[in-house]
Design a protein around this motif. Structure first.
Motif, PDB file in Angstrom:
ATOM      1  N   ARG A 231       0.843  -1.138  -0.034  1.00 35.13           N
ATOM      2  CA  ARG A 231      -0.009  -0.018   0.251  1.00 35.13           C
ATOM      3  C   ARG A 231       0.738   1.350   0.035  1.00 35.13           C
ATOM      4  N   SER A 232       0.390   2.417  -0.556  1.00 30.28           N
ATOM      5  CA  SER A 232       1.206   3.457  -0.533  1.00 30.28           C
ATOM      6  C   SER A 232       0.079   4.681  -0.994  1.00 30.28           C
ATOM      7  N   LEU A 279      -3.226   3.889  -2.735  1.00 35.51           N
ATOM      8  CA  LEU A 279      -3.247   2.720  -3.589  1.00 35.51           C
ATOM      9  C   LEU A 279      -3.212   1.429  -2.888  1.00 35.51           C
ATOM     10  N   GLN A 281      -1.907  -2.609  -3.993  1.00 31.06           N
ATOM     11  CA  GLN A 281      -1.696  -3.513  -5.053  1.00 31.06           C
ATOM     12  C   GLN A 281      -1.917  -4.700  -4.967  1.00 31.06           C
ATOM     13  N   LEU A 282      -3.008  -5.208  -5.738  1.00 37.33           N
ATOM     14  CA  LEU A 282      -3.295  -6.680  -5.477  1.00 37.33           C
ATOM     15  C   LEU A 282      -3.198  -7.601  -6.850  1.00 37.33           C
ATOM     16  N   LYS A 283      -2.976  -8.900  -6.688  1.00 39.07           N
ATOM     17  CA  LYS A 283      -2.789  -9.776  -7.300  1.00 39.07           C
ATOM     18  C   LYS A 283      -3.988 -10.706  -7.523  1.00 39.07           C
ATOM     19  N   CYS A 310      -8.145   2.611 -10.349  1.00 39.06           N
ATOM     20  CA  CYS A 310      -7.267   3.712 -10.385  1.00 39.06           C
ATOM     21  C   CYS A 310      -7.682   4.607 -11.492  1.00 39.06           C
ATOM     22  N   TYR A 318       2.600   7.656 -10.364  1.00 35.90           N
ATOM     23  CA  TYR A 318       3.068   6.382  -9.855  1.00 35.90           C
ATOM     24  C   TYR A 318       4.725   6.178 -10.195  1.00 35.90           C
TER      25      TYR A 318
END
Length: 324
Positions: A231-232, A279, A281-283, A310, A318
């Protein structure tokens, strides 16, 4: 043949040889053939092409007769920049004993500092490997490094260094997790029903609105250590498409033809005012499907988790935020 025994690999004495750009490629080819490096440079056509693009450096360690003829590491240049660094370890990573030799050599090049983290990571991994083999206790920082909690371990090969998985396989991740997270075992929730006020880490399946409910939790994993959810927060908006492109050009960020196509799309719009964007990030594997899902099923699952896709401008913002 390339040294395979532990005794031969520990011998990092030898010398670097430079093959000049545009020079005859056959001396380079002949020096590599028969040594099992796995480098494509051992092929005549590849060596010829690579020397047309830049200088080529090879470190040769000493053979049993004391001759520097055993290729151990290579640095290929493209014009004046380092294009790649290769070793004779699995997947062309550096072997455990040659890292310092390569690090010292790269310090001679203007862009050598870009490879410094890779060199340091490989040296740390080797030190960790030796410590684990001696059954010595690992510190919290060493565990965080091994489990890539703070950063990905970078190597010089074209695949992840296999020692990472091998060393993790010798450990008990569930026992290591509280040490790595600097908490008590009871402060790790292994499911939604175990989440409490003092929970410091969550390891388990994702549940509806998890990222809102656990917004301030530092560690969220679907499985430890490979299921880390990154996460960011970055700032988006406030810049036009042209300004974003100018900034990427200024930072020497290469934009592929496909990315350029997306930037030129009428659907690519930017917000006038800057605003923070959280944000996640997922797979697909993080989403808990038992079968291969459709795109619509993935989108529905994302919405259940309290997330949305997004905006298009997140991509260049990014990339600029994480230019390294």
């Amino acid at each position: 043949m390339t040294p395979a025994s532990q005794e031969q690999l520990t011998n990092a004495q030898g010398k670097w040889k430079k093959y000049n750009r545009g020079s005859d490629h056959m001396p380079l080819v002949k020096s590599l053939q028969g040594h099992g490096t796995g480098w494509c440079t051992a092929g005549e056509s590849t060596a010829k092409t690579q020397l047309e693009g830049g200088d080529f450096y090879v470190f040769y360690s000493l053979d049993p007769q004391g001759q520097p003829i055993v290729p151990r590491a290579a640095i290929r240049m493209q014009e004046n920049n380092i294009a790649e660094v290769r070793g004779i370890g699995p997947d062309q990573n550096l072997d455990p004993y040659i890292g310092k030799v390569v690090q010292d050599k790269m310090a001679e090049f203007p862009d050598g500092n870009l490879y410094e983290k890779k060199s340091q990571d490989m040296q740390r991994l080797t030190a960790l490997e030796n410590k684990i083999k001696k059954n010595q206790e690992l510190t919290r920082n060493e565990l965080r490094f091994l489990y890539e909690i703070d950063a990905t371990i970078q190597g010089f090969g074209y695949k992840t260094d296999p020692r990472i998985a091998e060393l993790r396989g010798l450990r008990d991740p569930n026992a290591d997790a509280p040490i790595a997270f600097d908490c008590e075992p009871v402060q790790i929730a292994w499911g939604q029903d175990e989440v409490k006020e003092n929970t410091k880490a969550y390891i388990g399946p994702l549940f509806p609105n998890i990222f809102q409910k656990l917004k301030h939790m530092e560690y969220i994993y679907t499985k430890f250590p490979e299921g880390k959810i990154a996460r960011s927060t970055i700032e988006i908006g406030g810049k036009t498409k042209a300004e974003l492109e100018q900034e990427m050009t200024k930072q020497n960020i290469k934009v592929s033809d496909y990315a350029k196509f997306m930037l030129d799309s009428k659907d690519f719009v930017t917000a006038k005012k800057p605003d923070p964007a959280d944000l996640v990030q997922l797979k697909v594997g993080d989403l808990g499907f038992s079968n291969t899902p459709t795109t619509d099923e993935i989108y529905r699952k994302i919405q259940e988790l309290g997330l949305e896709l997004c905006p298009a401008e997140v991509g260049p913002h990014y990339r600029l935020a994480y230019a390294d």
